[in-house]
Design a protein around this motif. Structure first.
Motif, short mmCIF file in Angstrom:
data_model
loop_
_atom_site.label_atom_id
_atom_site.label_comp_id
_atom_site.label_asym_id
_atom_site.label_seq_id
_atom_site.Cartn_x
_atom_site.Cartn_y
_atom_site.Cartn_z
N GLY A 154 0.70 -1.23 -0.14
CA GLY A 154 -0.03 -0.15 0.17
C GLY A 154 0.94 1.45 -0.18
O GLY A 154 0.53 2.49 -0.42
N ASP A 155 2.04 1.34 0.67
CA ASP A 155 2.92 2.37 0.62
C ASP A 155 3.34 2.50 -0.73
O ASP A 155 3.58 3.89 -1.11
CB ASP A 155 4.16 2.08 1.75
N TYR A 156 3.81 1.39 -1.32
CA TYR A 156 4.30 1.76 -2.70
C TYR A 156 3.18 2.36 -3.65
O TYR A 156 3.64 3.31 -4.41
CB TYR A 156 4.71 0.44 -3.25
N LYS A 157 2.02 1.91 -3.47
CA LYS A 157 1.03 2.47 -4.35
C LYS A 157 0.78 3.73 -4.20
O LYS A 157 0.35 4.75 -5.08
CB LYS A 157 -0.45 1.43 -4.17
N ALA A 158 0.56 4.10 -2.80
CA ALA A 158 0.38 5.70 -2.54
C ALA A 158 1.62 6.61 -2.92
O ALA A 158 1.44 7.69 -3.67
CB ALA A 158 0.37 5.73 -0.82
N ILE A 159 2.80 6.00 -2.83
CA ILE A 159 4.37 6.88 -3.13
C ILE A 159 3.89 6.93 -5.04
O ILE A 159 4.14 8.08 -5.48
CB ILE A 159 5.28 6.16 -3.07
N ALA A 160 3.49 5.84 -5.73
CA ALA A 160 3.42 6.11 -7.12
C ALA A 160 2.43 6.93 -7.71
O ALA A 160 2.71 7.47 -8.72
CB ALA A 160 3.01 4.62 -7.78
N LYS A 161 1.49 7.51 -6.63
CA LYS A 161 0.40 8.79 -7.13
C LYS A 161 0.84 9.96 -6.77
O LYS A 161 0.09 10.91 -7.16
CB LYS A 161 -0.89 8.27 -6.27
N LEU A 172 4.65 9.01 4.24
CA LEU A 172 4.79 7.72 4.98
C LEU A 172 4.59 7.87 6.55
O LEU A 172 4.10 7.01 7.25
CB LEU A 172 6.32 7.02 4.94
N ARG A 173 5.04 9.18 7.05
CA ARG A 173 4.57 9.48 8.37
C ARG A 173 3.07 9.59 8.66
O ARG A 173 2.86 8.77 9.67
CB ARG A 173 5.30 10.91 8.77
N VAL A 174 2.43 9.76 7.79
CA VAL A 174 0.99 9.94 8.03
C VAL A 174 0.33 8.49 7.81
O VAL A 174 -0.43 8.17 8.86
CB VAL A 174 0.30 10.83 6.90
N SER A 182 9.61 12.66 13.70
CA SER A 182 10.47 12.37 12.46
C SER A 182 11.64 11.42 12.96
O SER A 182 12.18 10.55 12.41
CB SER A 182 11.23 13.39 11.73
N ASN A 183 12.01 11.63 14.31
CA ASN A 183 13.11 10.82 14.99
C ASN A 183 12.69 9.44 15.10
O ASN A 183 13.59 8.43 15.26
CB ASN A 183 13.72 11.50 16.38
N LEU A 184 11.44 8.98 14.97
CA LEU A 184 10.88 7.88 15.10
C LEU A 184 10.42 7.31 13.87
O LEU A 184 9.76 5.98 13.85
CB LEU A 184 9.85 7.85 16.20
N ASP A 185 11.01 7.65 12.63
CA ASP A 185 10.67 7.14 11.20
C ASP A 185 10.97 5.68 11.33
O ASP A 185 12.02 5.28 11.62
CB ASP A 185 11.55 7.91 10.17
N ASP A 186 10.21 4.92 10.82
CA ASP A 186 10.32 3.52 10.49
C ASP A 186 10.74 3.01 8.97
O ASP A 186 10.63 2.03 8.74
CB ASP A 186 9.23 2.65 10.90
N PHE A 187 11.48 4.30 8.41
CA PHE A 187 11.85 4.17 7.02
C PHE A 187 12.97 5.06 6.92
O PHE A 187 13.39 5.80 7.72
CB PHE A 187 10.65 4.39 6.09
N ASN A 188 13.57 4.87 5.79
CA ASN A 188 14.76 5.80 5.36
C ASN A 188 14.89 5.97 3.91
O ASN A 188 14.27 5.06 3.25
CB ASN A 188 15.89 5.47 6.13
N ILE A 189 14.97 7.13 3.45
CA ILE A 189 15.25 7.39 1.83
C ILE A 189 16.65 7.61 1.60
O ILE A 189 17.19 8.51 2.05
CB ILE A 189 14.23 8.40 1.67
N ARG A 190 17.28 7.09 0.48
CA ARG A 190 18.45 7.41 -0.05
C ARG A 190 18.42 8.05 -1.35
O ARG A 190 17.69 7.81 -2.18
CB ARG A 190 19.29 6.23 -0.36
N ASN A 191 18.98 9.28 -1.28
CA ASN A 191 18.80 10.26 -2.48
C ASN A 191 20.00 9.89 -3.36
O ASN A 191 20.89 10.30 -3.14
CB ASN A 191 18.66 11.59 -2.00
N MET A 192 20.04 9.27 -4.71
CA MET A 192 21.20 9.20 -5.45
C MET A 192 21.64 10.40 -5.94
O MET A 192 22.99 10.51 -6.13
CB MET A 192 20.62 8.11 -6.55
N GLN A 193 21.19 11.33 -5.99
CA GLN A 193 21.52 12.64 -6.41
C GLN A 193 22.74 13.20 -5.40
O GLN A 193 23.82 13.50 -5.48
CB GLN A 193 20.74 13.66 -6.66
#
Length: 403
Positions: A85-92, A244-246, A253-264
């Motif tokens: 569901g997270d993937y589908k929400a991100i894709a939109k 994803l926080r919602v 934000s210190n309790l995020d259960d995800f992390n994002i890597r920015n290739m740039q």
């Protein structure tokens, strides 16, 4: 005057060939080392850049689990926080050009009596666009394959080589965990990455099939997200974080259960690191040029001592201070000039040999070649000044009586 001084300097070098070669050696080694080491640094920088660019500089990788911090061990549940569901929400989201879930594991793929341990990855059709995958034969996974959880696979050339040999794999079945998968396509070979990883040792299947039929999980290992343009990637990263926080009901934000890597950002950091490394290598090699300059000064002082009587005769015949200084400076510059030319030849040759025999990529830098050559001439001038001035200040009477 300059022509005569140059000819005299050249005659002096020819008359003392071995001494001249030994004097040049420091300059030769210095220039060659600068060119070779900087070419290695540029090669590493190019490899890193190409490796990251092959994935796309406008790529975000969303992964489960909080970023690792010292003394904090992530829980098992935090590694399973990313859902379909997270993937589908991100894709939109606005600004997303393409998105693909990604879940993988290592399995043994079997075809008849052949078997091969490989990475089996569950993906969506969008991965072909995101990772710039080109088909050699057949087609890639479709949305229908994903929706129907079909047992189809797209394989890399390493799989074809080790399981099928000279057979055409398209249309044939391989077995993974005793589940048959029909091969619908073969990818063009991409070779090894800059880290030495075989990019052709892959099996792609629909992510729904991978999650339910193969792995038996309800979470994703990663979501690849490609932004519409490089300029909007930071804004898109912030949008994904907020989304994803919602969805995960995270207020801090210190309790995020995800992390994002920015290739740039990764590319910029790696380029800065490799540029610093290249600069360091060049600076270390440049020390040899300074040592070479000291050698020039030493041999010029010896030359002044040997030619004291000659200097006295020239001054007695009317040679001025500037004429004597020019003569010895030109001699020092000729030594460094010849050493620089030979050093360039050796440096380019060493760079090519390193690339050929070590497999390491090297990239010659024209500005570095000119800079090292110019620096070698400057070294000759700087370290030739003291001997030249010493020669020009000799008293002609004392010089004529010198034995």
């Amino acid at each position: 005057m300059y022509k005569e001084s140059f000819l005299m300097a050249w005659a002096s070098l020819i008359a003392n060939k071995m001494r001249s070669i030994l004097t040049m050696l420091g300059i030769i080694i210095g220039v060659a080392a600068v060119i070779a080491l900087v070419s290695i640094g540029n090669g590493v920088k190019q490899q890193v850049s190409d490796s990251i660019s092959s994935l796309g500089s406008n790529l975000l990788m969303v992964m489960p689990g909080a970023p690792r911090t010292p003394g904090v061990r992530p829980t098992a549940s935090s590694q399973r926080s990313l859902k379909e569901g997270d993937y589908k929400a991100i894709a939109k989201l606005d600004g997303v050009a393409a998105a693909s879930p990604f879940t993988s594991n290592s399995y043994v793929a079997i075809y008849q009596s052949n078997n091969w341990t490989t990475t089996v990855s569950g993906v969506s059709p969008s991965l072909q666009t995101i990772n710039n995958l080109t088909m050699k034969d057949g087609r890639f996974i479709t949305e229908k394959n994903v929706q129907n959880r079909e047992r189809v696979a797209v394989v890399g050339s390493t799989i074809v080589k080790n399981l099928f040999g000279n057979e055409d794999p398209v249309g044939k079945d391989i077995r993974v965990k005793n589940i048959p998968f029909k091969i619908i396509g073969v990818l063009e070979s991409k070779g090894n990455s800059s880290m030495g990883e075989d990019q052709d040792d892959v099996v792609y299947i629909p992510y729904t099939t991978a999650m339910e039929r193969v792995q038996g999980v309800d979470y994703l290992r990663m979501v690849y997200v490609s932004a519409n343009d490089d300029n909007g990637i930071n804004r898109l990263q912030a949008d994904i974080e907020n989304l994803l926080r919602v969805r995960h009901n995270i207020k801090d934000s210190n309790l995020d259960d995800f992390n994002i890597r920015n290739m740039q950002s990764i590319m910029e950091t790696m380029q800065q690191t490799t540029s610093t490394l290249t600069l360091f290598l060049g600076a270390v090699a440049a020390i040899s040029l300074v040592v070479g300059g000291i050698g020039i000064m030493n041999i010029m002082l010896v030359s002044v001592t040997e030619r004291t009587r000659e200097i006295g005769i020239r001054k007695a015949l009317g040679a001025t201070y500037n004429v004597i200084v020019t003569q010895f400076l030109i001699e020092a510059v000729v030594i460094s000039l010849m050493g620089g030319i030979i050093g360039i030849i050796f440096g380019i040759g060493a760079s090519q040999l390193i690339s050929k025999f070590s497999g390491m990529s090297t990239v010659l830098s024209i500005p570095t070649i000119f800079l090292s050559f110019g620096f070698s001439i400057a070294i000759g001038l700087v370290f030739g000044v003291y001997p030249a001035r010493k020669a020009a200040r000799l008293n002609p009477i004392d010089a004529l009586h010198y034995e």
